[in-house]
Scaffold this active site. Structure first.
Site, PDB file in Angstrom:
ATOM      1  CB  SER A   1      -0.958  -0.046   1.191  1.00  0.00           C
ATOM      2  OG  SER A   1      -1.975   0.914   1.064  1.00  0.00           O
TER       3      SER A   1
ATOM      4  CG  ASP B   1      -4.373  -1.594   0.448  1.00  0.00           C
ATOM      5  OD1 ASP B   1      -3.725  -2.237   1.291  1.00  0.00           O
ATOM      6  OD2 ASP B   1      -4.163  -0.398   0.195  1.00  0.00           O
TER       7      ASP B   1
END
Length: 640
Positions: free
Chosen positions: A65, A402
């Site tokens: 991320s 993510d």
């Protein structure tokens, strides 16, 4: 810099260097670096990397991320640094290398810059503002007001229509008194209708925007792509790829590793319900140009279409192969790792859902125009790539979001039983108390003794109001599902000593997209402290602990293998199974060994393990005695 440190050189012509750039080049030690996800908390990383770069050269970098963004720009800067020194950079300016990263660090700590990187899709602005406010540091009344206002702003017609109809009903039944009596119920029912309509409307917008309120193309992705190009000194329109990092110029004294720079990041396949490491290995996906045009700059998509291979025509759609392995652009992998759920659009790839039967394949090949019957016969007989690709009858989407969903702190990246250099990791934590009740000392914490860093973190539940406690319990469950593997590994000996923990306050990082200048500078200063703390790291102690772990685990694992040859434990009905690995002449039911040499070595390995395990048991030499705790275990697990 430490006195006596020698300047390293890169093979190739030497270009002019600025005083700042000389500081980066003088590092002689090597390290790997892994960074945790955390949305805007990633502001910590650039300054931490710059501090590390004065003492170390980066060999492998990874993250998830926001940590993936930091890993990408770190690898790009390391590549640009090498290229500039070798005279191979397209941009021999302040924009390449770690000088450029210093500029990026300054850019990220400018108030309002991060907020501008997130642009909501049309129809999602109200929901976006409410989400950012609710997840930020605003007072509770302001969060409630933001949510209430967002619902009314998203579905005003529905609210007015239901409210008006109910008041009209009250008037028709009892005149003015009916209107007064229906006032409060009408308001409640109208707002409930508006809330349902708003949720449905936002859900349609999110689905249409590839499951995100922001797609990031024109702001976040465009900025990140340009940053990677300049930091790496990449020439032309070709995007920076993992292959470019692997083949970057080498330092004269650099260890003879296969790759100059390794970059890895984690994404999550929502469709397959599993985390995946990027770039993919030995797997093939396709993409639709119309979908990627919504997510990436045109130059990146053009390059992928031109370099991915022959497209697939399935139905009325054209599927382009995703460039395989290290030919994948870094910007694409980074974007796949940072797709924060529902905030930033997911990335859709595609895989075969169904292939044509052999009979259908024969009919299709014979029906296609061919230069000759020989061409058709060759295509059917060879079973080559052309036929393999063209027998796809249907495709299905695979959604990637993510990486933090499955592994937000992937400290397992680049790990080795006996590492050649340290793999540092930076952890982002919010105020937590360990099980001894003692808070960690300072905003930046790196264990300085073997007995530090093993304590469990503790989150209090049950000492606030009922809604807050229920919410804390639910979020605790989610956090446990998300982080338990990373947390266990982070507390292990030989792991915890290489992790610096950066403690963040409630107004620092996270979903705080528009932080004040003072807060941004405070976070950046913590990053510098984090990088500098690694200067005290003892690789000698780390290496010895890793060996103690390996010796202890390997001895216990080998003794387990030896116990399988204890006749008192064996089951007679399984004698044929036990005999398979013991003899070079055995005929296994699957995965047969390829040749006689392989069969002999396989059997020899088994007997070596058995004899060594039996010898250790007879000598009663316990390498686990006095080894670091908690004890590690050797286990065969799949690579992801």
């Amino acid at each position: 810099m430490h006195p006596g440190m020698v300047t390293g050189c890169i093979a190739g012509p030497q270009g002019p260097r600025s005083p700042h750039r000389e500081a980066w080049s003088m590092a002689m030690k090597y390290c790997d670096l892994v960074m945790k996800g955390g949305i805007t908390s990633g502001i910590v990383y650039p300054n931490a990397v710059l501090a590390l770069a004065r003492e170390f050269r980066f060999k492998s970098v990874g993250g998830t991320s926001a940590g993936a963004i930091a890993a990408a720009v770190t690898a790009a800067a390391a590549c640009g640094d090498r290229r500039r020194a070798a005279g191979a950079a397209a941009h021999d300016s302040a924009g390449a290398g770690f000088d450029g990263l210093a500029q990026v660090a300054s850019q990220l700590t400018t108030q309002g810059f991060i907020h501008r990187l997130f642009q909501p899709a049309w129809g999602a602005r109200n929901a976006y503002r409410a989400l950012v406010c609710a997840a930020g540091t605003a007072p509770r009344w302001k969060k409630v007001a933001a949510i209430v206002g967002a619902i009314l702003a998203t579905a005003p017609l529905e609210f007015a229509l239901v409210f008006g109809l109910l008041l009209a009903l009250g008037y028709s039944l009892a005149g003015g008194g009916g209107v007064l009596a229906m006032g409060a119920p009408s308001l409640f029912c109208a707002y409930a209708a508006a809330a349902i309509s708003a949720v449905l409307r936002v859900a349609r917008v999110v689905r249409g925007n590839l499951f995100g309120l922001c797609n990031g193309k024109d702001a976040l992705t465009a900025w990140l792509h340009e940053t990677l190009q300049h930091l790496s000194g990449q020439s032309g329109q070709a995007p920076l790829t993992f292959e470019d990092l692997r083949s970057a110029p080498r330092f004269d004294d650099e260890p003879a590793t296969p790759d100059a720079i390794v970059l890895r990041m984690i994404t999550t396949s929502i469709s397959h319900r599993e985390p995946r490491t990027l770039p993919f290995r030995d797997v093939k996906f396709w993409f639709l140009r119309e979908e990627f045009d919504r997510l990436f700059p045109k130059s990146v998509v053009d390059w992928m279409v031109a370099n991915g291979g022959a497209p697939e025509h399935v139905g009325d759609k054209v599927y382009h192969p995703l460039p395989g392995d290290d030919r994948l652009p870094v910007i694409v992998a980074t974007r796949m790792s940072l797709s924060f759920p529902l905030l930033v659009s997911a990335v859709p790839l595609h895989e075969p859902a169904r292939r044509a039967s052999p009979e259908q394949d024969v009919e299709r090949v014979l029906a296609e125009p061919a230069k000759s019957q020989v061409d058709s016969a060759d295509q059917l007989a060879t079973g080559g790539a052309e036929r393999t690709a063209s027998n796809i009858a249907a495709m299905r989407p695979v959604w990637f979001s993510d990486g933090g969903i499955g592994s937000n702190f992937p400290i397992h990246l680049f790990d080795a039983a006996l590492p050649l250099w340290p793999t540092f990791a930076i952890d982002l934590v919010y105020k937590a108390v360990d099980d001894t009740g003692v808070e960690r000392d300072g905003a930046v914490f790196l264990p300085e003794r073997n007995a530090q860093g093993w304590q469990r973190t503790y989150q209090a539940i049950g000492d606030r109001n009922a809604p807050a406690d229920v919410a804390g319990f639910v979020f605790g469950i989610v956090a446990t599902m998300q982080n338990w593997r990373d947390l266990l590994l982070a507390r292990a000996p030989g792991q915890r000593d290489r992790i610096v923990h950066v403690a963040l306050e409630g107004d620092e990082g996270g979903m705080n997209l528009d932080m004040p200048q003072a807060v941004l500078e405070r976070i950046a200063a913590k990053g510098t402290q984090a990088g500098e703390r690694f200067n005290t790291f003892s690789f000698e102690n780390h290496y010895w602990i890793r060996w103690r772990n390996l010796a202890s685990g390997l001895q216990r694992y080998t003794q387990q293998v030896a116990r399988t040859h204890d006749g008192r434990l064996r089951v007679p009905d399984y004698a044929a199974a036990y005999a398979l690995p013991e003899s070079a002449d055995a005929q296994p039911p699957s995965y047969a060994l390829r040749d006689e040499f392989q069969r002999i070595e396989s059997a020899r390995l088994l007997w070596q393990l058995v004899h060594q395990g039996e010898a250790w048991a007879d000598m009663q030499t316990d390498l686990t005695q006095g080894a670091p705790r908690p004890l590690p275990q050797l286990a065969i697990t799949p690579i992801y």
